[in-house]
Design a protein around this motif. Structure first.
Motif, PDB file in Angstrom:
ATOM      1  N   SER A   1       0.849  -1.189   0.000  1.00 58.89           N
ATOM      2  CA  SER A   1       0.000   0.000   0.000  1.00 58.89           C
ATOM      3  C   SER A   1       0.881   1.235   0.000  1.00 58.89           C
ATOM      4  O   SER A   1       2.104   1.133   0.095  1.00 58.89           O
ATOM      5  N   VAL A   2       0.237   2.375  -0.115  1.00 54.06           N
ATOM      6  CA  VAL A   2       0.937   3.663  -0.029  1.00 54.06           C
ATOM      7  C   VAL A   2       0.200   4.532   0.978  1.00 54.06           C
ATOM      8  O   VAL A   2      -0.986   4.350   1.219  1.00 54.06           O
ATOM      9  N   LYS A   3       0.935   5.468   1.571  1.00 55.44           N
ATOM     10  CA  LYS A   3       0.332   6.413   2.501  1.00 55.44           C
ATOM     11  C   LYS A   3       0.078   7.725   1.772  1.00 55.44           C
ATOM     12  O   LYS A   3       0.914   8.199   1.022  1.00 55.44           O
ATOM     13  N   ALA A   4      -1.096   8.281   2.004  1.00 56.64           N
ATOM     14  CA  ALA A   4      -1.435   9.608   1.488  1.00 56.64           C
ATOM     15  C   ALA A   4      -1.921  10.404   2.690  1.00 56.64           C
ATOM     16  O   ALA A   4      -3.082  10.298   3.088  1.00 56.64           O
ATOM     17  N   GLY A   5      -1.001  11.131   3.308  1.00 54.72           N
ATOM     18  CA  GLY A   5      -1.344  11.808   4.551  1.00 54.72           C
ATOM     19  C   GLY A   5      -1.564  10.763   5.626  1.00 54.72           C
ATOM     20  O   GLY A   5      -0.716   9.919   5.870  1.00 54.72           O
ATOM     21  N   ARG A   6      -2.732  10.783   6.242  1.00 55.80           N
ATOM     22  CA  ARG A   6      -3.066   9.789   7.263  1.00 55.80           C
ATOM     23  C   ARG A   6      -3.767   8.574   6.679  1.00 55.80           C
ATOM     24  O   ARG A   6      -4.004   7.602   7.380  1.00 55.80           O
ATOM     25  N   ARG A   7      -4.092   8.642   5.404  1.00 53.37           N
ATOM     26  CA  ARG A   7      -4.825   7.537   4.764  1.00 53.37           C
ATOM     27  C   ARG A   7      -3.881   6.494   4.201  1.00 53.37           C
ATOM     28  O   ARG A   7      -2.792   6.797   3.746  1.00 53.37           O
ATOM     29  N   ARG A   8      -4.327   5.274   4.219  1.00 59.17           N
ATOM     30  CA  ARG A   8      -3.618   4.168   3.606  1.00 59.17           C
ATOM     31  C   ARG A   8      -4.396   3.786   2.361  1.00 59.17           C
ATOM     32  O   ARG A   8      -5.600   3.557   2.420  1.00 59.17           O
ATOM     33  N   LEU A   9      -3.737   3.758   1.207  1.00 59.49           N
ATOM     34  CA  LEU A   9      -4.383   3.424  -0.057  1.00 59.49           C
ATOM     35  C   LEU A   9      -3.738   2.182  -0.652  1.00 59.49           C
ATOM     36  O   LEU A   9      -2.519   2.056  -0.686  1.00 59.49           O
ATOM     37  N   ILE A  10      -4.582   1.296  -1.122  1.00 58.13           N
ATOM     38  CA  ILE A  10      -4.108   0.077  -1.760  1.00 58.13           C
ATOM     39  C   ILE A  10      -4.383   0.235  -3.251  1.00 58.13           C
ATOM     40  O   ILE A  10      -5.535   0.279  -3.681  1.00 58.13           O
ATOM     41  N   ALA A  11      -3.316   0.369  -4.019  1.00 58.71           N
ATOM     42  CA  ALA A  11      -3.454   0.598  -5.455  1.00 58.71           C
ATOM     43  C   ALA A  11      -3.991  -0.654  -6.137  1.00 58.71           C
ATOM     44  O   ALA A  11      -3.802  -1.783  -5.654  1.00 58.71           O
ATOM     45  N   LYS A  12      -4.622  -0.446  -7.264  1.00 58.42           N
ATOM     46  CA  LYS A  12      -5.178  -1.552  -8.040  1.00 58.42           C
ATOM     47  C   LYS A  12      -4.090  -2.561  -8.386  1.00 58.42           C
ATOM     48  O   LYS A  12      -4.294  -3.771  -8.274  1.00 58.42           O
ATOM     49  N   HIS A  13      -2.901  -2.080  -8.758  1.00 54.99           N
ATOM     50  CA  HIS A  13      -1.825  -3.007  -9.116  1.00 54.99           C
ATOM     51  C   HIS A  13      -1.317  -3.787  -7.897  1.00 54.99           C
ATOM     52  O   HIS A  13      -0.833  -4.891  -8.027  1.00 54.99           O
ATOM     53  N   HIS A  14      -1.449  -3.210  -6.685  1.00 51.16           N
ATOM     54  CA  HIS A  14      -1.092  -3.961  -5.477  1.00 51.16           C
ATOM     55  C   HIS A  14      -2.060  -5.122  -5.265  1.00 51.16           C
ATOM     56  O   HIS A  14      -1.643  -6.223  -4.885  1.00 51.16           O
ATOM     57  N   LEU A  15      -3.339  -4.881  -5.504  1.00 52.01           N
ATOM     58  CA  LEU A  15      -4.338  -5.951  -5.377  1.00 52.01           C
ATOM     59  C   LEU A  15      -4.079  -7.046  -6.407  1.00 52.01           C
ATOM     60  O   LEU A  15      -4.139  -8.245  -6.092  1.00 52.01           O
ATOM     61  N   GLU A  16      -3.769  -6.645  -7.635  1.00 54.75           N
ATOM     62  CA  GLU A  16      -3.498  -7.614  -8.693  1.00 54.75           C
ATOM     63  C   GLU A  16      -2.254  -8.441  -8.376  1.00 54.75           C
ATOM     64  O   GLU A  16      -2.234  -9.655  -8.593  1.00 54.75           O
ATOM     65  N   ALA A  17      -1.203  -7.789  -7.842  1.00 54.88           N
ATOM     66  CA  ALA A  17       0.023  -8.511  -7.474  1.00 54.88           C
ATOM     67  C   ALA A  17      -0.257  -9.485  -6.337  1.00 54.88           C
ATOM     68  O   ALA A  17       0.235 -10.631  -6.350  1.00 54.88           O
ATOM     69  N   PHE A  18      -1.045  -9.082  -5.379  1.00 49.23           N
ATOM     70  CA  PHE A  18      -1.398  -9.966  -4.261  1.00 49.23           C
ATOM     71  C   PHE A  18      -2.144 -11.195  -4.763  1.00 49.23           C
ATOM     72  O   PHE A  18      -1.848 -12.324  -4.393  1.00 49.23           O
ATOM     73  N   LEU A  19      -3.115 -10.979  -5.646  1.00 47.15           N
ATOM     74  CA  LEU A  19      -3.895 -12.085  -6.169  1.00 47.15           C
ATOM     75  C   LEU A  19      -3.069 -13.014  -7.054  1.00 47.15           C
ATOM     76  O   LEU A  19      -3.362 -14.195  -7.158  1.00 47.15           O
ATOM     77  N   ALA A  20      -2.044 -12.466  -7.691  1.00 46.42           N
ATOM     78  CA  ALA A  20      -1.160 -13.285  -8.530  1.00 46.42           C
ATOM     79  C   ALA A  20      -0.126 -14.023  -7.705  1.00 46.42           C
ATOM     80  O   ALA A  20       0.644 -14.826  -8.248  1.00 46.42           O
ATOM     81  N   GLY A  21      -0.074 -13.750  -6.400  1.00 46.91           N
ATOM     82  CA  GLY A  21       0.890 -14.429  -5.520  1.00 46.91           C
ATOM     83  C   GLY A  21       2.287 -13.865  -5.613  1.00 46.91           C
ATOM     84  O   GLY A  21       3.238 -14.510  -5.185  1.00 46.91           O
ATOM     85  N   GLU A  22       2.422 -12.665  -6.145  1.00 45.29           N
ATOM     86  CA  GLU A  22       3.751 -12.029  -6.250  1.00 45.29           C
ATOM     87  C   GLU A  22       4.166 -11.487  -4.893  1.00 45.29           C
ATOM     88  O   GLU A  22       3.351 -10.994  -4.137  1.00 45.29           O
ATOM     89  N   PRO A  23       5.476 -11.580  -4.576  1.00 42.28           N
ATOM     90  CA  PRO A  23       5.960 -11.080  -3.279  1.00 42.28           C
ATOM     91  C   PRO A  23       5.955  -9.563  -3.190  1.00 42.28           C
ATOM     92  O   PRO A  23       5.919  -8.877  -4.146  1.00 42.28           O
TER      93      PRO A  23
END
Length: 96
Positions: free
Chosen positions: A74-96
């Motif tokens: 994920s990335v931080k934007a101020g106090r918010r934590r954002l999970i980018a679309k490509h992070h979700l795709e990498a997680f689902l693909a089993g990439e480290p």
């Protein structure tokens, strides 16, 4: 004493769209709206942890555990934590 009317930009734009739909330009407007949706112009680039949990079909707690252990990036934007679309795709693909 008369109370001045407050401008309603949302109502005005809704009325304008309704007038165009009723006119002969309605088909053109409908075609433009369909093209916008076909191009996925409104696709999100990042999600909150709660939104990501709903998209993945898992609990919020599990998403926070995955973030804490680094299995989901994920990335931080101020106090918010954002999970980018490509992070979700990498997680689902089993990439480290």
């Amino acid at each position: 004493m008369a109370v001045p009317e407050v401008a309603d930009p949302v109502g005005q734009s809704t009325n304008a769209i309704a007038r165009q739909l009723a006119s002969d330009m309605g088909e053109d407007l409908l075609a433009i709206v369909r093209e916008i949706f076909a191009r996925n112009a409104f696709e999100r680039l990042a999600y909150s942890p709660d939104e990501a949990a709903e998209l993945l079909g898992i609990s919020r707690e599990l998403v926070h555990d995955l973030l804490r252990t680094g299995q989901l990036r994920s990335v931080k934007a101020g106090r918010r934590r954002l999970i980018a679309k490509h992070h979700l795709e990498a997680f689902l693909a089993g990439e480290p």
